[in-house]
Scaffold this motif. Structure first.
Motif, PDB file in Angstrom:
ATOM      1  N   LEU A   4      -9.731  14.604  26.259  1.00  0.00           N
ATOM      2  CA  LEU A   4     -10.588  13.267  26.362  1.00  0.00           C
ATOM      3  C   LEU A   4      -9.913  12.220  25.315  1.00  0.00           C
ATOM      4  CD1 LEU A   4     -12.281  11.928  28.574  1.00  0.00           C
ATOM      5  CD2 LEU A   4     -14.100  12.088  27.126  1.00  0.00           C
ATOM      6  N   TRP A   5      -9.521  11.106  25.300  1.00  0.00           N
ATOM      7  CA  TRP A   5      -9.412  10.156  24.476  1.00  0.00           C
ATOM      8  C   TRP A   5     -10.283   8.991  24.552  1.00  0.00           C
ATOM      9  CZ3 TRP A   5      -5.422  10.738  20.707  1.00  0.00           C
ATOM     10  CH2 TRP A   5      -4.477  11.752  20.966  1.00  0.00           C
ATOM     11  N   ALA A  14      -9.699  11.952  20.178  1.00  0.00           N
ATOM     12  CA  ALA A  14      -9.341  12.880  21.123  1.00  0.00           C
ATOM     13  C   ALA A  14     -10.449  14.244  20.973  1.00  0.00           C
ATOM     14  CB  ALA A  14      -8.053  13.238  20.816  1.00  0.00           C
ATOM     15  N   PHE A  15     -10.973  14.519  22.135  1.00  0.00           N
ATOM     16  CA  PHE A  15     -11.709  15.753  22.110  1.00  0.00           C
ATOM     17  C   PHE A  15     -11.060  16.705  23.101  1.00  0.00           C
ATOM     18  CE2 PHE A  15     -14.895  12.183  21.254  1.00  0.00           C
ATOM     19  CZ  PHE A  15     -15.515  12.777  20.217  1.00  0.00           C
ATOM     20  N   ASP A  70     -14.946  20.875  23.389  1.00  0.00           N
ATOM     21  CA  ASP A  70     -15.818  19.583  23.259  1.00  0.00           C
ATOM     22  C   ASP A  70     -15.886  19.089  21.691  1.00  0.00           C
ATOM     23  OD1 ASP A  70     -16.313  19.317  25.862  1.00  0.00           O
ATOM     24  OD2 ASP A  70     -18.187  20.430  25.738  1.00  0.00           O
ATOM     25  N   ARG A  71     -14.812  19.415  21.049  1.00  0.00           N
ATOM     26  CA  ARG A  71     -14.530  19.293  19.457  1.00  0.00           C
ATOM     27  C   ARG A  71     -13.570  18.235  19.555  1.00  0.00           C
ATOM     28  NH1 ARG A  71     -17.479  22.757  16.136  1.00  0.00           N
ATOM     29  NH2 ARG A  71     -18.251  24.706  17.040  1.00  0.00           N
ATOM     30  N   PRO A  72     -13.901  17.258  18.562  1.00  0.00           N
ATOM     31  CA  PRO A  72     -12.577  16.414  18.110  1.00  0.00           C
ATOM     32  C   PRO A  72     -11.552  16.965  17.659  1.00  0.00           C
ATOM     33  CG  PRO A  72     -14.382  16.241  16.441  1.00  0.00           C
ATOM     34  CD  PRO A  72     -14.883  16.994  17.634  1.00  0.00           C
ATOM     35  N   VAL A  73     -10.159  16.728  17.926  1.00  0.00           N
ATOM     36  CA  VAL A  73      -9.078  17.355  17.635  1.00  0.00           C
ATOM     37  C   VAL A  73      -8.208  16.423  17.044  1.00  0.00           C
ATOM     38  CG1 VAL A  73      -9.173  19.384  19.223  1.00  0.00           C
ATOM     39  CG2 VAL A  73      -7.880  17.068  19.832  1.00  0.00           C
ATOM     40  N   CYS A 121       1.775  17.354  25.171  1.00  0.00           N
ATOM     41  CA  CYS A 121       1.067  15.953  25.068  1.00  0.00           C
ATOM     42  C   CYS A 121       0.999  15.408  23.534  1.00  0.00           C
ATOM     43  CB  CYS A 121      -0.353  16.073  25.625  1.00  0.00           C
ATOM     44  SG  CYS A 121      -0.311  16.467  27.316  1.00  0.00           S
ATOM     45  N   ASP A 122       2.139  15.867  22.706  1.00  0.00           N
ATOM     46  CA  ASP A 122       2.138  15.268  21.502  1.00  0.00           C
ATOM     47  C   ASP A 122       2.757  14.174  21.178  1.00  0.00           C
ATOM     48  OD1 ASP A 122       0.671  17.492  20.533  1.00  0.00           O
ATOM     49  OD2 ASP A 122       2.520  18.961  20.167  1.00  0.00           O
TER      50      ASP A 122
END
Length: 428
Positions: free
Chosen positions: A150-151, A174-175, A180-183, A215-216
């Motif tokens: 999720l952005w 981005a999560f 549910d952690r930010p990446v 998706c990089d």
């Protein structure tokens, strides 16, 4: 849905470029009410959620501090759907918004459940004025990519309709939806912004020439509504640029809106964004206009071009009134929009020229702020109906339903009227 911004001279030039005789979308009279709902998820307009006012799930025994929660100032503007959750953005237009990014279950046993702050209360700074800029200040919209992330676009400012207070530099977070952690966090450089920038919407291009299964190498297109322009970010190369065009500015002839007998004025620039199925065109519209535009994404992704680049902008068509949300059905290519003064949702098919009204309801479709086609599910059209005029004019009645999440199945029998038209190109 931001602070007033009047750019009359630039908008007048943009308006002069549009052929006056261009046929209009949705120019038939307002349609009658749709059939009444007999319960949840029944009928052409299926009310998934409905709130008199937004309520939040507080930890057991916790209470809001004084001034932290004013229900008459909490209105959602952003929607994203995953297979099991519904994400809702509630920006800080005014003081009194406790949580700007929230989630509810997609299939809840509790009708109209309270909003749960995402990813937790620790990310929500009181009134957006906290000193920790790693948290969320004010969010208008967020989008999920196909790699389960999720952005979230954080505008970095608070009270956008009541003082316009910049707090932190705008950023994109981005999560990972599995944890549910930010990446990843991207803080935008000042060169891509302006002192009064307000980033309100985003579209994710993951099918360009550098697409990859992880998706990089995503490209993001983000609307600057207050200082009309598009901020483009290439995550693969970690580069950002800003572009602008006269078509992105508000038109003063369309800055006043009358909805259910209430009139307000708001000169907002570009806000609606949606990509074509092949990602070659980005559809966009300011709030204050009757026009829908598109621009070639190849030009937006040309980072060798300067900010003064002449963009290949096309006038797709004209609508019966202004609108905020846009959505594209990636299966059919249809573009969905919501003319706010008609309390309706309509579509345009670029391939055939066909267009029509999907739904019209004087009570339940007042100011559709956000439209989303459910790519994660059965392809239905979802929207946020907000009665935004009442939040702007401070006339919200807590005894009435003011906020709705509505689902509309996209079946041919739900199109009330259709006709054909042609396209025209703006001459730059």
């Amino acid at each position: 849905m931001v602070r007033l911004l009047i750019l009359v001279s630039a908008v007048a030039v943009a308006s002069a470029l549009v052929p006056a005789a261009f046929p209009t979308f949705f120019d038939q009279p307002a349609l009658p009410f749709g059939p009444p709902l007999r319960g949840p998820l029944q009928g052409p307009l299926q009310e998934v959620l409905s709130y008199n006012q937004l309520d939040y799930a507080l930890p057991h025994g916790a209470r809001f501090d004084a001034g932290a929660y004013d229900p008459s100032r909490n209105v959602f503007t952003g929607l994203e759907l995953t297979r099991d959750r519904i994400f809702l953005a509630v920006p800080r237009l005014y003081p009194g918004v406790p949580s700007v990014l929230n989630v509810v279950p997609r299939n809840s046993h509790t009708p109209n459940p309270p909003l749960v702050p995402y990813p937790g209360w620790e990310w929500q700074s009181p009134d957006g004025l906290g000193s920790n800029c790693s948290g969320l200040v004010s969010v208008y919209r967020m989008r999920a990519d196909r790699c389960n992330r999720l952005w979230v676009l954080d505008s970095g400012l608070t009270n956008s309709l009541a003082g316009f207070v910049p707090v932190c530099t705008p950023k994109l977070i981005a999560f990972d939806l599995a944890t549910d952690r930010p990446v990843r966090t991207v803080v935008f450089p000042r060169a891509a912004l302006r002192p009064s920038s307000l980033l309100t919407n985003l579209a994710i291009d993951d099918a360009g020439p550098h697409a990859d299964p992880n998706c990089d190498r995503l490209v993001f297109y983000m609307s600057d509504t207050a200082v009309a322009g598009i901020v483009v970010y290439d995550s693969g190369r970690d580069v950002v640029r800003r572009v602008s065009d006269l078509a992105m500015y508000p038109d003063p002839d369309f800055g006043s809106y009358t909805i259910a007998g209430e009139t307000f004025a708001l000169m907002d620039g570009i806000i609606g964004l949606a990509l074509s199925p092949d990602n070659r065109q980005l559809y966009f519209q300011p709030l204050a206009t009757d026009k829908l535009f598109s621009v070639e994404t190849a030009a937006l992704r040309d980072f060798s071009a300067g900010e003064g680049q002449q963009l290949p902008v096309t006038l797709v068509g004209r609508k019966s009134s202004a609108g905020a949300g846009l959505a594209v059905d990636r299966r059919t290519g249809r573009v969905y929009f919501a003319p706010v003064e008609q309390n309706a949702v309509a579509f345009y098919d670029p391939a055939s020229g066909a267009q029509g009204v999907v739904a019209s309801d004087e009570a339940r479709l007042q100011f559709a702020a956000e439209l989303r086609v459910d790519d994660a599910g059965d392809g239905a059209l979802w929207l946020l109906s907000t009665r935004f005029q009442k939040y702007f004019l401070n006339t919200v009645n807590s005894r009435e339903v003011n906020l709705r999440l509505i689902r509309i199945p996209l079946h041919p029998e739900h199109v009330i009227h259709a006709r054909s038209t042609t396209n025209a190109t703006i001459g730059h």
